[in-house]
Design a protein around this motif. Sequence first.
Motif, PDB file in Angstrom:
ATOM      1  N   UNK A  35     -31.263 -44.010  18.664  1.00 41.56           N
ATOM      2  CA  UNK A  35     -30.759 -45.267  18.101  1.00 41.56           C
ATOM      3  C   UNK A  35     -29.246 -45.350  18.239  1.00 41.56           C
ATOM      4  N   UNK A  36     -28.743 -46.591  18.246  1.00 40.84           N
ATOM      5  CA  UNK A  36     -27.298 -46.805  18.272  1.00 40.84           C
ATOM      6  C   UNK A  36     -26.819 -47.071  16.845  1.00 40.84           C
ATOM      7  N   UNK A  37     -25.715 -46.456  16.478  1.00 38.26           N
ATOM      8  CA  UNK A  37     -25.151 -46.616  15.146  1.00 38.26           C
ATOM      9  C   UNK A  37     -23.796 -47.303  15.220  1.00 38.26           C
ATOM     10  N   UNK A  38     -23.608 -48.287  14.350  1.00 38.63           N
ATOM     11  CA  UNK A  38     -22.320 -48.975  14.254  1.00 38.63           C
ATOM     12  C   UNK A  38     -21.591 -48.385  13.055  1.00 38.63           C
ATOM     13  N   UNK A  39     -20.428 -47.823  13.311  1.00 39.38           N
ATOM     14  CA  UNK A  39     -19.657 -47.141  12.274  1.00 39.38           C
ATOM     15  C   UNK A  39     -18.618 -48.095  11.691  1.00 39.38           C
ATOM     16  N   UNK A  40     -18.516 -48.100  10.348  1.00 40.74           N
ATOM     17  CA  UNK A  40     -17.634 -49.032   9.648  1.00 40.74           C
ATOM     18  C   UNK A  40     -16.793 -48.292   8.613  1.00 40.74           C
ATOM     19  N   UNK A  66     -17.779 -48.089  17.293  1.00 41.16           N
ATOM     20  CA  UNK A  66     -16.837 -48.323  16.206  1.00 41.16           C
ATOM     21  C   UNK A  66     -16.669 -49.821  15.966  1.00 41.16           C
ATOM     22  N   UNK A  67     -16.768 -50.264  14.696  1.00 36.48           N
ATOM     23  CA  UNK A  67     -16.478 -51.656  14.369  1.00 36.48           C
ATOM     24  C   UNK A  67     -14.976 -51.779  14.177  1.00 36.48           C
ATOM     25  N   UNK A  68     -14.308 -52.278  15.225  1.00 36.69           N
ATOM     26  CA  UNK A  68     -12.850 -52.411  15.218  1.00 36.69           C
ATOM     27  C   UNK A  68     -12.406 -53.348  14.099  1.00 36.69           C
ATOM     28  N   UNK A  69     -11.339 -52.974  13.408  1.00 35.13           N
ATOM     29  CA  UNK A  69     -10.815 -53.807  12.323  1.00 35.13           C
ATOM     30  C   UNK A  69     -11.474 -53.566  10.987  1.00 35.13           C
ATOM     31  N   UNK A  70     -12.634 -52.910  11.006  1.00 41.13           N
ATOM     32  CA  UNK A  70     -13.324 -52.538   9.776  1.00 41.13           C
ATOM     33  C   UNK A  70     -13.593 -53.689   8.823  1.00 41.13           C
ATOM     34  N   UNK A 110     -30.782 -62.122  13.372  1.00 43.64           N
ATOM     35  CA  UNK A 110     -31.948 -61.362  12.940  1.00 43.64           C
ATOM     36  C   UNK A 110     -32.101 -59.999  13.579  1.00 43.64           C
ATOM     37  N   UNK A 111     -31.070 -59.565  14.290  1.00 43.14           N
ATOM     38  CA  UNK A 111     -31.132 -58.255  14.938  1.00 43.14           C
ATOM     39  C   UNK A 111     -31.065 -57.158  13.881  1.00 43.14           C
ATOM     40  N   UNK A 112     -31.867 -56.115  14.062  1.00 37.84           N
ATOM     41  CA  UNK A 112     -31.861 -54.970  13.151  1.00 37.84           C
ATOM     42  C   UNK A 112     -30.821 -53.981  13.657  1.00 37.84           C
ATOM     43  N   UNK A 113     -29.736 -53.831  12.917  1.00 43.38           N
ATOM     44  CA  UNK A 113     -28.657 -52.928  13.314  1.00 43.38           C
ATOM     45  C   UNK A 113     -28.646 -51.703  12.410  1.00 43.38           C
ATOM     46  N   UNK A 114     -28.200 -50.597  12.956  1.00 42.27           N
ATOM     47  CA  UNK A 114     -28.032 -49.364  12.184  1.00 42.27           C
ATOM     48  C   UNK A 114     -26.547 -49.213  11.895  1.00 42.27           C
ATOM     49  N   UNK A 115     -26.147 -49.632  10.694  1.00 45.41           N
ATOM     50  CA  UNK A 115     -24.733 -49.627  10.318  1.00 45.41           C
ATOM     51  C   UNK A 115     -24.493 -48.495   9.333  1.00 45.41           C
ATOM     52  N   UNK A 116     -23.468 -47.702   9.598  1.00 51.71           N
ATOM     53  CA  UNK A 116     -23.099 -46.613   8.686  1.00 51.71           C
ATOM     54  C   UNK A 116     -21.682 -46.865   8.194  1.00 51.71           C
ATOM     55  N   UNK A 117     -21.541 -46.963   6.878  1.00 55.16           N
ATOM     56  CA  UNK A 117     -20.244 -47.164   6.238  1.00 55.16           C
ATOM     57  C   UNK A 117     -19.714 -45.793   5.841  1.00 55.16           C
ATOM     58  N   UNK A 118     -18.564 -45.403   6.415  1.00 58.52           N
ATOM     59  CA  UNK A 118     -18.032 -44.056   6.185  1.00 58.52           C
ATOM     60  C   UNK A 118     -16.919 -44.029   5.128  1.00 58.52           C
ATOM     61  N   UNK A 119     -16.760 -45.139   4.391  1.00 58.18           N
ATOM     62  CA  UNK A 119     -15.727 -45.171   3.343  1.00 58.18           C
ATOM     63  C   UNK A 119     -16.162 -44.340   2.145  1.00 58.18           C
ATOM     64  N   UNK A 120     -15.226 -44.141   1.232  1.00 59.60           N
ATOM     65  CA  UNK A 120     -15.513 -43.400   0.002  1.00 59.60           C
ATOM     66  C   UNK A 120     -16.313 -44.279  -0.960  1.00 59.60           C
ATOM     67  N   UNK A 134     -25.819 -48.187   5.622  1.00 57.56           N
ATOM     68  CA  UNK A 134     -26.070 -46.911   4.954  1.00 57.56           C
ATOM     69  C   UNK A 134     -24.704 -46.309   4.635  1.00 57.56           C
ATOM     70  N   UNK A 135     -24.559 -45.777   3.427  1.00 63.36           N
ATOM     71  CA  UNK A 135     -23.277 -45.169   3.057  1.00 63.36           C
ATOM     72  C   UNK A 135     -23.325 -43.660   3.283  1.00 63.36           C
ATOM     73  N   UNK A 136     -22.509 -43.191   4.216  1.00 66.79           N
ATOM     74  CA  UNK A 136     -22.318 -41.753   4.434  1.00 66.79           C
ATOM     75  C   UNK A 136     -20.811 -41.544   4.556  1.00 66.79           C
TER      76      UNK A 136
END
Length: 98
Positions: A57-62, A85-89, A16-26, A39-41
């Motif tokens: 805030x901390x951002x997890x990049x994917x 960075x989320x290793x392994x994506x 239930x943790x609120x994470x700030x995830x940013x997806x950097x794919x196309x 979030x898609x950026x």
Amino acid sequence: MKEITAKEVEQRLEQGEKLNIIDVREADEVAAGKIPEAIHIPLGLIEFKMNELDKSKEYIMVCRSGGRSGRATQFLENQGYKAVNMAGGMLDWEGNIE
């Protein structure tokens, strides 16, 4: 550069943790499925969208495998943001996708 595994991200979301995830794919990659709440950026727009992010805030990049998200993590760290960075994506992601 700080890293987190896909499994750790999945477990934190399940708790239930609120994470700030940013997806950097196309866009076409994200259309095939992304982590709910992410979030898609696209990587190429991070520089132009970072002013919309909160430095407290901390951002997890994917991305697909961890390479592009690693570059995004280093870029944001250099600009004073807290990024991990989320290793392994998404190749390592076993959780829900939307």
